[in-house]
Design a protein around this motif. Sequence first.
Motif, PDB file in Angstrom:
ATOM      1  N   SER A 181       0.503  -8.033   2.615  1.00  0.00           N
ATOM      2  CA  SER A 181       1.191  -9.119   3.311  1.00  0.00           C
ATOM      3  C   SER A 181       1.829 -10.063   2.300  1.00  0.00           C
ATOM      4  O   SER A 181       1.529 -10.014   1.112  1.00  0.00           O
ATOM      5  CB  SER A 181       0.215  -9.892   4.200  1.00  0.00           C
ATOM      6  OG  SER A 181      -0.796 -10.489   3.416  1.00  0.00           O
ATOM      7  N   THR A 241       8.320  -8.554   1.719  1.00  0.00           N
ATOM      8  CA  THR A 241       8.826  -7.246   2.150  1.00  0.00           C
ATOM      9  C   THR A 241       8.609  -6.249   1.031  1.00  0.00           C
ATOM     10  O   THR A 241       9.015  -6.486  -0.106  1.00  0.00           O
ATOM     11  CB  THR A 241      10.330  -7.346   2.471  1.00  0.00           C
ATOM     12  OG1 THR A 241      10.529  -8.318   3.503  1.00  0.00           O
ATOM     13  CG2 THR A 241      10.845  -5.997   2.937  1.00  0.00           C
ATOM     14  N   SER A 253       9.594  -2.963   0.999  1.00  0.00           N
ATOM     15  CA  SER A 253      10.406  -1.753   1.165  1.00  0.00           C
ATOM     16  C   SER A 253      10.870  -1.165  -0.162  1.00  0.00           C
ATOM     17  O   SER A 253      11.052   0.051  -0.273  1.00  0.00           O
ATOM     18  CB  SER A 253      11.604  -2.054   2.055  1.00  0.00           C
ATOM     19  OG  SER A 253      12.357  -3.120   1.518  1.00  0.00           O
ATOM     20  N   TRP A 271       7.232   3.112  -1.050  1.00  0.00           N
ATOM     21  CA  TRP A 271       7.163   2.647   0.326  1.00  0.00           C
ATOM     22  C   TRP A 271       8.347   3.135   1.151  1.00  0.00           C
ATOM     23  O   TRP A 271       8.206   3.457   2.311  1.00  0.00           O
ATOM     24  CB  TRP A 271       7.126   1.114   0.346  1.00  0.00           C
ATOM     25  CG  TRP A 271       6.457   0.615   1.586  1.00  0.00           C
ATOM     26  CD1 TRP A 271       6.962   0.653   2.850  1.00  0.00           C
ATOM     27  CD2 TRP A 271       5.162   0.017   1.689  1.00  0.00           C
ATOM     28  NE1 TRP A 271       6.047   0.130   3.728  1.00  0.00           N
ATOM     29  CE2 TRP A 271       4.943  -0.275   3.056  1.00  0.00           C
ATOM     30  CE3 TRP A 271       4.173  -0.285   0.762  1.00  0.00           C
ATOM     31  CZ2 TRP A 271       3.772  -0.856   3.503  1.00  0.00           C
ATOM     32  CZ3 TRP A 271       3.011  -0.874   1.217  1.00  0.00           C
ATOM     33  CH2 TRP A 271       2.814  -1.158   2.565  1.00  0.00           C
ATOM     34  N   ARG A 306       1.366   5.902   3.944  1.00  0.00           N
ATOM     35  CA  ARG A 306       1.601   4.518   4.342  1.00  0.00           C
ATOM     36  C   ARG A 306       2.045   4.462   5.790  1.00  0.00           C
ATOM     37  O   ARG A 306       2.620   5.410   6.326  1.00  0.00           O
ATOM     38  CB  ARG A 306       2.617   3.825   3.414  1.00  0.00           C
ATOM     39  CG  ARG A 306       4.095   3.976   3.811  1.00  0.00           C
ATOM     40  CD  ARG A 306       4.675   5.255   3.281  1.00  0.00           C
ATOM     41  NE  ARG A 306       6.123   5.257   3.442  1.00  0.00           N
ATOM     42  CZ  ARG A 306       6.772   6.179   4.138  1.00  0.00           C
ATOM     43  NH1 ARG A 306       6.122   7.166   4.733  1.00  0.00           N
ATOM     44  NH2 ARG A 306       8.087   6.140   4.224  1.00  0.00           N
ATOM     45  N   ASP A 307       1.758   3.316   6.391  1.00  0.00           N
ATOM     46  CA  ASP A 307       2.185   3.031   7.759  1.00  0.00           C
ATOM     47  C   ASP A 307       3.075   1.794   7.678  1.00  0.00           C
ATOM     48  O   ASP A 307       2.581   0.683   7.498  1.00  0.00           O
ATOM     49  CB  ASP A 307       0.965   2.787   8.651  1.00  0.00           C
ATOM     50  CG  ASP A 307       1.337   2.590  10.107  1.00  0.00           C
ATOM     51  OD1 ASP A 307       2.427   2.028  10.383  1.00  0.00           O
ATOM     52  OD2 ASP A 307       0.541   2.954  10.975  1.00  0.00           O
ATOM     53  N   ASN A 308       4.376   2.009   7.795  1.00  0.00           N
ATOM     54  CA  ASN A 308       5.315   0.901   7.629  1.00  0.00           C
ATOM     55  C   ASN A 308       5.111  -0.187   8.676  1.00  0.00           C
ATOM     56  O   ASN A 308       5.213  -1.377   8.379  1.00  0.00           O
ATOM     57  CB  ASN A 308       6.756   1.412   7.695  1.00  0.00           C
ATOM     58  CG  ASN A 308       7.121   2.233   6.473  1.00  0.00           C
ATOM     59  OD1 ASN A 308       6.386   2.243   5.486  1.00  0.00           O
ATOM     60  ND2 ASN A 308       8.233   2.919   6.529  1.00  0.00           N
ATOM     61  N   ALA A 309       4.812   0.211   9.891  1.00  0.00           N
ATOM     62  CA  ALA A 309       4.659  -0.764  10.972  1.00  0.00           C
ATOM     63  C   ALA A 309       3.470  -1.681  10.727  1.00  0.00           C
ATOM     64  O   ALA A 309       3.491  -2.857  11.096  1.00  0.00           O
ATOM     65  CB  ALA A 309       4.511  -0.044  12.308  1.00  0.00           C
ATOM     66  N   LYS A 310       2.434  -1.148  10.097  1.00  0.00           N
ATOM     67  CA  LYS A 310       1.218  -1.932   9.843  1.00  0.00           C
ATOM     68  C   LYS A 310       1.182  -2.507   8.437  1.00  0.00           C
ATOM     69  O   LYS A 310       0.224  -3.197   8.082  1.00  0.00           O
ATOM     70  CB  LYS A 310      -0.020  -1.066  10.074  1.00  0.00           C
ATOM     71  CG  LYS A 310      -0.191  -0.603  11.514  1.00  0.00           C
ATOM     72  CD  LYS A 310      -1.474   0.205  11.666  1.00  0.00           C
ATOM     73  CE  LYS A 310      -1.675   0.640  13.108  1.00  0.00           C
ATOM     74  NZ  LYS A 310      -2.921   1.438  13.291  1.00  0.00           N
ATOM     75  N   ASN A 311       2.194  -2.206   7.621  1.00  0.00           N
ATOM     76  CA  ASN A 311       2.199  -2.658   6.225  1.00  0.00           C
ATOM     77  C   ASN A 311       0.897  -2.274   5.523  1.00  0.00           C
ATOM     78  O   ASN A 311       0.291  -3.084   4.796  1.00  0.00           O
ATOM     79  CB  ASN A 311       2.396  -4.173   6.150  1.00  0.00           C
ATOM     80  CG  ASN A 311       3.760  -4.543   5.614  1.00  0.00           C
ATOM     81  OD1 ASN A 311       4.700  -3.755   5.685  1.00  0.00           O
ATOM     82  ND2 ASN A 311       3.882  -5.738   5.074  1.00  0.00           N
ATOM     83  N   THR A 312       0.476  -1.059   5.741  1.00  0.00           N
ATOM     84  CA  THR A 312      -0.815  -0.605   5.227  1.00  0.00           C
ATOM     85  C   THR A 312      -0.646   0.732   4.502  1.00  0.00           C
ATOM     86  O   THR A 312       0.095   1.602   4.949  1.00  0.00           O
ATOM     87  CB  THR A 312      -1.829  -0.456   6.362  1.00  0.00           C
ATOM     88  OG1 THR A 312      -2.017  -1.735   6.980  1.00  0.00           O
ATOM     89  CG2 THR A 312      -3.170   0.042   5.850  1.00  0.00           C
TER      90      THR A 312
END
Length: 125
Positions: free
Chosen positions: A25, A28, A30, A53, A72-78
């Motif tokens: 968190s 960004t 990306s 990422w 990675r899970d982009n939607a969860k930033n994880t």
Amino acid sequence: QVQLVESGGGLVQAGGSLRLSCAASGRTFSSYAMGWFRQAPGKEREFVAAIRWSDGSTAYADSVKGRFIISRDNAKNTVYLQMNTLKPEDTAVYYCAARKYFTSDVVSRDGYDYWGQGTQVTVSS
């Protein structure tokens, strides 16, 4: 303020599996690369795996190739580290880290700007 928070560590028997998570968190990511490192008692912190990422490109240390999977899970930033067929020598504190750009020196801890607090993984024989 960038925060990286690891979770999922624990005690597991040799041959077992664990999945580590790193929740990111504060900015960004990306254009960033995310890495996993580990440090065993009395040893240097060493590279485990990294992922770009943006497109999911990956890199692995030879010692974990074929056993660990970074995703990675982009939607969860994880970012995740799925660890299979664990060995006692995998015992260490595992750290998540972030750096700008996924380049050939992604295996070096020196290029990482942000670090998590670490999570303990213990593999019993």
